[in-house]
Design a protein around this motif. Structure first.
Motif, PDB file in Angstrom:
ATOM      1  N   UNK A  57       0.675  -1.167  -0.029  1.00 17.30           N
ATOM      2  CA  UNK A  57      -0.059   0.111   0.083  1.00 17.30           C
ATOM      3  C   UNK A  57       0.959   1.444   0.021  1.00 17.30           C
ATOM      4  N   UNK A  58       0.111   2.555  -0.335  1.00 14.95           N
ATOM      5  CA  UNK A  58       0.973   3.785  -0.315  1.00 14.95           C
ATOM      6  C   UNK A  58      -0.405   4.396   0.301  1.00 14.95           C
ATOM      7  N   UNK A  59       0.019   5.161   1.375  1.00 10.79           N
ATOM      8  CA  UNK A  59      -0.817   6.221   1.903  1.00 10.79           C
ATOM      9  C   UNK A  59      -0.469   7.817   1.585  1.00 10.79           C
ATOM     10  N   UNK A  60      -1.398   8.598   1.144  1.00 12.10           N
ATOM     11  CA  UNK A  60      -0.953   9.729   0.764  1.00 12.10           C
ATOM     12  C   UNK A  60      -1.638  10.789   1.486  1.00 12.10           C
ATOM     13  N   UNK A  61      -1.149  11.712   2.591  1.00 15.35           N
ATOM     14  CA  UNK A  61      -1.616  12.440   3.288  1.00 15.35           C
ATOM     15  C   UNK A  61      -1.031  13.929   3.065  1.00 15.35           C
ATOM     16  N   UNK A  62      -2.098  14.696   2.674  1.00  8.61           N
ATOM     17  CA  UNK A  62      -1.979  16.133   2.292  1.00  8.61           C
ATOM     18  C   UNK A  62      -0.702  16.225   1.204  1.00  8.61           C
TER      19      UNK A  62
END
Length: 516
Positions: A57-62
């Protein structure tokens, strides 16, 4: 669900690593956008967000990407500390214990379990399942110890280890349908079996867990495609096998068999001095880069400690080591006021959390994304660089050793780019001060330097990685570091001695006089 800035998760529905992140986001009550990735035709956003591993997975935050599920879980816990339940406890020692068992689930339970479904022969499968069953037995004891009679590893509420186990529950049931094997048998592992049942009843689990029948059909489809190329092993190319994280944990397992006996599994009979002891005691061995990491961290923080040198693998493990690390029986182990903390990266983070007023700080306090980036690159050192380098030490031929060294050079070239990202023009990965990545890579410098003498390939090469070569010189010169890292000649002589004792070809060093 609660907000917290823009959150976007790039994933693939069958991946248990993606499921981990979904569970954490739901447990925290965070709103996010989910983007399903086609791993056969990866999106530009995905490739730009995870250019190193190119995996979910990749989480993109702001707008900022965070990769690798364990790193993402800790990021979520820290970036949204005031939201929902905490995945890691507040107490530094309990946090270290949770990280230890999380690593155990990755390396000792899931890695051999996956391998059991990949191999081609019954004999190989039986050996991997033997390791898996042993890990389940150990994990049952760990749950008994950590839960203290409460429902989860995290106590009354879900914690980090629970998320890791719960995320594979659909795959566990799918594997049972395909192979007939029950991973968490209620008779043999009643606590784990009950935990998995309780986990399945959680609202978050009902929201995100995959349908078992769909997973089974997916696995059958992948196996059917693979069967034309080679005789398949069950689940050999299932949803697991698409993830770099799976490859990372498998490579850690392979790495341990290749070099543990010299660098991570040195044990002995020295029980240390009698009488009063300082509050910190470190069990280590001079040649172990993992023990070097702990020594360097303690020295840089100027923390007084007793160092106990374990005397060698063939001479028997000390009672203190066996009592302090009964699960893995390896060094390094830090003992703080009687509480043991194994595993070098866990130790380094523990020192930051248990001694918050000491400097340098190995992980930045305020920038949660920078903390996640440091954990990502620290894991890269172990999972990619160290795994690639292992055959330099344990390879049976010069060619095998040289090929391994060249793979290590390629990993160093990636770390050169990481240095640019993390240092921001300063002297170290940690900026103007030593950070987690500096210590994790720095503890390995002596062995990297020895590569040229062992196989004729320079791994720390100013021509190919000038920034890392300059960094290495600065790091070696630091007080608290220079006295810990052994010289090349001593390491090469030691490697020859160990190879002789293990019956490996001696392969005398290449032009050793250049490294006197």
């Amino acid at each position: 669900m609660a907000g917290g800035g823009e959150l976007k998760l790039l994933g693939m529905w069958a991946s248990p690593y993606v499921t981990r992140v979904k569970l954490a986001l739901h447990l925290k009550g965070l709103t996010y956008e989910y983007v399903e990735e086609d791993l056969g035709n990866k999106s530009e956003l995905f490739l730009a967000s995870n250019p190193v591993h190119k995996t979910v997975p990749v989480l993109i935050h702001n707008g900022k990407p965070i990769c690798e599920s364990l790193t993402i879980l800790q990021y979520i816990d820290e970036a949204f500390a005031g939201t929902g339940p905490s995945l890691l406890p507040a107490d530094p020692y309990e946090r270290a214990v949770a990280r230890f068992w999380a690593a155990y689930v990755e390396d000792k339970l899931l890695a051999p379990w996956r391998m059991a479904f990949r191999v081609k022969t019954d004999e190989e499968r039986a050996e991997w399942m033997k390791q898996t069953v042993a890990a389940v037995d150990t994990l049952e004891g760990g749950l008994r110890e950590c839960s203290k009679g409460k429902p989860f590893f995290g106590g009354d509420s879900i914690g980090l280890v629970d998320v890791l186990l719960g995320a594979v529950s659909s795959w566990v049931r799918g594997a049972e349908q395909l192979s007939g094997h029950v991973l968490f048998d209620a008779e043999k592992a009643p606590l784990l079996a009950a935990l998995m049942e309780r986990f399945g009843e959680l609202d978050a689990a009902r929201e995100v867990m995959q349908d078992v029948d769909s997973l089974v059909e997916y696995a059958k489809m992948i196996l059917a495609r693979a069967s034309a190329a080679e005789p398949p092993s069950k689940l050999a190319t299932s949803g697991y096998s698409c993830r770099k994280e799976e490859e990372n944990s498998t490579s850690r397992h392979k790495q341990s068999t290749a070099i543990d006996w010299a660098m991570a599994d040195e044990t002995g009979t020295n029980d240390g001095a009698e009488g009063n002891k300082p509050e910190l005691t470190l069990l280590g061995y001079w040649s172990s880069p993992f023990a070097m990491r702990a020594r360097i961290a303690l020295n840089l923080k100027r923390l007084p400690y007793e160092y106990i040198e374990e005397v060698g693998l063939f001479d028997g493990k000390s009672d203190l080591l066996l009592a302090s690390n009964p699960v893995k029986k390896k060094i390094p182990v830090l003992i703080h006021n009687g509480n043991p903390i194994p595993e070098s990266q866990i130790i380094v983070q523990y020192l930051d959390e248990a001694f918050p007023d000491t400097t340098p700080r190995f992980l930045p306090d305020s920038d949660k994304h920078a903390r996640a980036a440091a954990r990502f690159w620290a894991a890269y050192v172990d999972d990619v660089l160290l795994a690639a380098w292992g055959p330099v030490y344990a390879g049976r031929t010069r060619e095998e050793r040289a090929e391994a060294a060249l793979r290590a050079v390629a990993a160093m070239e990636t770390l050169e780019l990481a240095f640019v990202e993390c240092s921001k023009g300063e002297a170290f990965f940690g900026g103007d001060g030593v950070g987690l990545v500096d210590i994790v890579l720095g503890g390995f410098l002596g062995w990297l330097d020895s590569s040229e003498a062992m196989c004729g390939v320079k791994v720390v090469d100013a021509a190919k990685t000038p920034l890392l070569a300059a960094w290495a010189e600065r790091f070696r010169a630091l007080d608290g570091v220079s006295e810990v890292i052994p010289g090349v000649e001593r390491l090469v002589e030691y490697s020859l001695m160990r190879r002789a004792r293990l019956g490996l070809p001696l392969l005398p060093p290449v032009e050793l006089e250049q490294h006197q």
